[in-house]
Design a protein around this motif. Structure first.
Motif, PDB file in Angstrom:
ATOM      1  N   LYS A 177       0.820  -1.210   0.000  1.00  0.00           N
ATOM      2  CA  LYS A 177       0.000   0.000   0.000  1.00  0.00           C
ATOM      3  C   LYS A 177       0.858   1.265   0.000  1.00  0.00           C
ATOM      4  O   LYS A 177       0.335   2.371   0.087  1.00  0.00           O
ATOM      5  CB  LYS A 177      -0.915   0.006   1.223  1.00  0.00           C
ATOM      6  N   TYR A 178       2.167   1.081  -0.089  1.00  0.00           N
ATOM      7  CA  TYR A 178       3.068   2.212   0.002  1.00  0.00           C
ATOM      8  C   TYR A 178       3.888   2.354  -1.282  1.00  0.00           C
ATOM      9  O   TYR A 178       3.837   1.519  -2.174  1.00  0.00           O
ATOM     10  CB  TYR A 178       4.016   2.050   1.201  1.00  0.00           C
ATOM     11  N   THR A 179       4.668   3.434  -1.342  1.00  0.00           N
ATOM     12  CA  THR A 179       5.604   3.642  -2.441  1.00  0.00           C
ATOM     13  C   THR A 179       6.979   3.887  -1.851  1.00  0.00           C
ATOM     14  O   THR A 179       7.141   4.733  -0.951  1.00  0.00           O
ATOM     15  CB  THR A 179       5.185   4.841  -3.302  1.00  0.00           C
ATOM     16  N   LEU A 180       7.962   3.137  -2.342  1.00  0.00           N
ATOM     17  CA  LEU A 180       9.333   3.340  -1.910  1.00  0.00           C
ATOM     18  C   LEU A 180       9.952   4.493  -2.700  1.00  0.00           C
ATOM     19  O   LEU A 180       9.807   4.576  -3.924  1.00  0.00           O
ATOM     20  CB  LEU A 180      10.158   2.074  -2.149  1.00  0.00           C
ATOM     21  N   VAL A 181      10.636   5.384  -1.991  1.00  0.00           N
ATOM     22  CA  VAL A 181      11.359   6.498  -2.590  1.00  0.00           C
ATOM     23  C   VAL A 181      12.839   6.184  -2.418  1.00  0.00           C
ATOM     24  O   VAL A 181      13.360   6.194  -1.302  1.00  0.00           O
ATOM     25  CB  VAL A 181      10.996   7.831  -1.897  1.00  0.00           C
ATOM     26  N   VAL A 182      13.528   5.900  -3.510  1.00  0.00           N
ATOM     27  CA  VAL A 182      14.870   5.324  -3.411  1.00  0.00           C
ATOM     28  C   VAL A 182      15.914   6.232  -4.062  1.00  0.00           C
ATOM     29  O   VAL A 182      15.722   6.713  -5.185  1.00  0.00           O
ATOM     30  CB  VAL A 182      14.914   3.935  -4.100  1.00  0.00           C
ATOM     31  N   ASN A 183      17.003   6.453  -3.336  1.00  0.00           N
ATOM     32  CA  ASN A 183      18.202   7.038  -3.935  1.00  0.00           C
ATOM     33  C   ASN A 183      19.396   6.205  -3.491  1.00  0.00           C
ATOM     34  O   ASN A 183      19.230   5.166  -2.855  1.00  0.00           O
ATOM     35  CB  ASN A 183      18.358   8.520  -3.598  1.00  0.00           C
ATOM     36  N   ARG A 184      20.592   6.649  -3.821  1.00  0.00           N
ATOM     37  CA  ARG A 184      21.759   5.807  -3.533  1.00  0.00           C
ATOM     38  C   ARG A 184      22.063   5.682  -2.055  1.00  0.00           C
ATOM     39  O   ARG A 184      22.800   4.780  -1.644  1.00  0.00           O
ATOM     40  CB  ARG A 184      22.985   6.354  -4.270  1.00  0.00           C
ATOM     41  N   LYS A 185      21.491   6.574  -1.242  1.00  0.00           N
ATOM     42  CA  LYS A 185      21.789   6.555   0.187  1.00  0.00           C
ATOM     43  C   LYS A 185      20.723   5.883   1.029  1.00  0.00           C
ATOM     44  O   LYS A 185      21.015   5.334   2.092  1.00  0.00           O
ATOM     45  CB  LYS A 185      21.973   7.994   0.692  1.00  0.00           C
ATOM     46  N   SER A 186      19.464   5.930   0.583  1.00  0.00           N
ATOM     47  CA  SER A 186      18.403   5.462   1.476  1.00  0.00           C
ATOM     48  C   SER A 186      17.154   5.067   0.724  1.00  0.00           C
ATOM     49  O   SER A 186      17.015   5.325  -0.476  1.00  0.00           O
ATOM     50  CB  SER A 186      18.057   6.564   2.493  1.00  0.00           C
ATOM     51  N   GLU A 187      16.240   4.429   1.461  1.00  0.00           N
ATOM     52  CA  GLU A 187      14.890   4.151   0.991  1.00  0.00           C
ATOM     53  C   GLU A 187      13.918   4.774   1.978  1.00  0.00           C
ATOM     54  O   GLU A 187      14.062   4.599   3.185  1.00  0.00           O
ATOM     55  CB  GLU A 187      14.636   2.644   0.898  1.00  0.00           C
ATOM     56  N   ARG A 188      12.972   5.511   1.462  1.00  0.00           N
ATOM     57  CA  ARG A 188      11.936   6.101   2.309  1.00  0.00           C
ATOM     58  C   ARG A 188      10.589   5.588   1.835  1.00  0.00           C
ATOM     59  O   ARG A 188      10.465   5.050   0.734  1.00  0.00           O
ATOM     60  CB  ARG A 188      11.986   7.625   2.236  1.00  0.00           C
ATOM     61  N   VAL A 189       9.586   5.789   2.658  1.00  0.00           N
ATOM     62  CA  VAL A 189       8.257   5.288   2.331  1.00  0.00           C
ATOM     63  C   VAL A 189       7.259   6.444   2.355  1.00  0.00           C
ATOM     64  O   VAL A 189       7.266   7.265   3.274  1.00  0.00           O
ATOM     65  CB  VAL A 189       7.810   4.200   3.336  1.00  0.00           C
ATOM     66  N   ILE A 190       6.436   6.518   1.308  1.00  0.00           N
ATOM     67  CA  ILE A 190       5.350   7.495   1.277  1.00  0.00           C
ATOM     68  C   ILE A 190       4.056   6.760   0.920  1.00  0.00           C
ATOM     69  O   ILE A 190       4.080   5.649   0.378  1.00  0.00           O
ATOM     70  CB  ILE A 190       5.607   8.630   0.260  1.00  0.00           C
ATOM     71  N   ARG A 191       2.923   7.382   1.202  1.00  0.00           N
ATOM     72  CA  ARG A 191       1.628   6.761   0.927  1.00  0.00           C
ATOM     73  C   ARG A 191       1.066   7.172  -0.439  1.00  0.00           C
ATOM     74  O   ARG A 191       0.014   6.700  -0.831  1.00  0.00           O
ATOM     75  CB  ARG A 191       0.623   7.138   2.025  1.00  0.00           C
ATOM     76  N   THR A 192       1.757   8.068  -1.130  1.00  0.00           N
ATOM     77  CA  THR A 192       1.293   8.523  -2.440  1.00  0.00           C
ATOM     78  C   THR A 192       1.453   7.399  -3.467  1.00  0.00           C
ATOM     79  O   THR A 192       2.501   6.756  -3.525  1.00  0.00           O
ATOM     80  CB  THR A 192       2.109   9.747  -2.900  1.00  0.00           C
ATOM     81  N   SER A 193       0.415   7.148  -4.256  1.00  0.00           N
ATOM     82  CA  SER A 193       0.470   6.080  -5.250  1.00  0.00           C
ATOM     83  C   SER A 193       1.329   6.492  -6.439  1.00  0.00           C
ATOM     84  O   SER A 193       1.575   7.682  -6.676  1.00  0.00           O
ATOM     85  CB  SER A 193      -0.939   5.733  -5.739  1.00  0.00           C
ATOM     86  N   LEU A 194       1.777   5.495  -7.213  1.00  0.00           N
ATOM     87  CA  LEU A 194       2.557   5.794  -8.407  1.00  0.00           C
ATOM     88  C   LEU A 194       1.747   6.602  -9.415  1.00  0.00           C
ATOM     89  O   LEU A 194       2.280   7.465 -10.111  1.00  0.00           O
ATOM     90  CB  LEU A 194       3.052   4.502  -9.069  1.00  0.00           C
TER      91      LEU A 194
END
Length: 254
Positions: A177-194
């Protein structure tokens, strides 16, 4: 000067701001004393009624009005009269009017620019008003405000909200139900759909490559083609991303 007995030209002024309408009237009276200002309208609906009833030779139309805009109004007016657009758009946007050879006045209206427009109108009054519909369609597209794309993401971190620039995101990936926000340093989670993200991100900089992934184009290091399709290798990432068959057309020229 108009000879005695010769019909004086008439005009209607249309602007949702009465003070600006009154100012333009004073300027026109000074620059073109023979011109009769037959009426003033402060919305497009009233303007249509007045043009139909009074049949003026000229209509000065403000572009930006609540409801029907000046461009839409000009389409409705058709060839009933000569049209001059009055606009507050900056010089770059006004280039669209110049290219289309449409008369316009830029707010605040200068006396020199008004004299130029008056001279053009005086030379055209003996001609039938042109059909501006094709030009208006082009102008509408050219001066439409550019969409403001998403610049920052709000990511919840415990009781805090972190602002993450989208330029720092390498890819987004759907996860439950989440979206992973990924860069080279970390992964974050947001609830906004793709789907919501796709509508808000600049399509020239972010590509939907799969039903579950959006990638920042500048983050792509290499595109590999094999029997399974296309695979993306990103800068500073070991993980690869698969390109769905519906999105392979994005990479035909890469």
């Amino acid at each position: 000067m108009i000879n005695r007995g010769e019909k004086r030209p008439t005009a209607i002024l249309v602007d949702d701001e009465p003070n600006l309408c009154a100012l333009l009237k004073r300027q026109l009276t000074a620059s073109w004393p023979e011109l009769i200002i037959a009426a003033e309208a402060h919305n497009a609906a009233d303007a249509l009624s007045m043009i139909d009833a009074l049949q003026p030779e000229i209509a000065f139309l403000d572009i930006r009005m609540p409801g029907m805009s000046g461009l839409e109004l000009a389409t409705r007016v058709g060839t009933a009269c000569h049209v001059v657009f009055v606009t507050a758009y900056d010089q770059y946007a006004v280039q669209a009017f110049e290219n289309a050879a449409v008369d316009y006045l830029l707010k605040p209206v200068s006396e020199e620019r008004l004299r130029t427009t008056v001279a053009r109108l005086q030379g055209r009054l003996c001609q039938s008003p042109p059909d501006l519909s094709p030009l208006i369609a082009q102008l509408t597209e050219q001066i439409r405000p550019k969409k403001q794309y998403l610049q920052w993401l709000q990511v919840s971190q415990h009781n805090d909200i972190e602002l993450v620039p989208v330029d720092e995101v390498d890819y987004f990936q759907a996860s439950d139900k989440y979206t992973l926000v990924v860069n080279r340093k970390s992964e974050r989670v947001i609830r906004t759909s793709l789907k919501e993200l796709e509508d808000e991100l600049d399509p020239e900089r972010f590509w939907r490559i799969h039903r579950n992934a959006i990638v920042r184009v500048a983050a792509i290091a290499r595109v590999t083609r094999d029997f399974g399709g296309l695979t993306l290798q990103l800068h500073n990432h070991e993980k690869t991303l698969s390109v769905g068959r519906s999105y392979t057309h994005l990479f035909r020229q890469m």
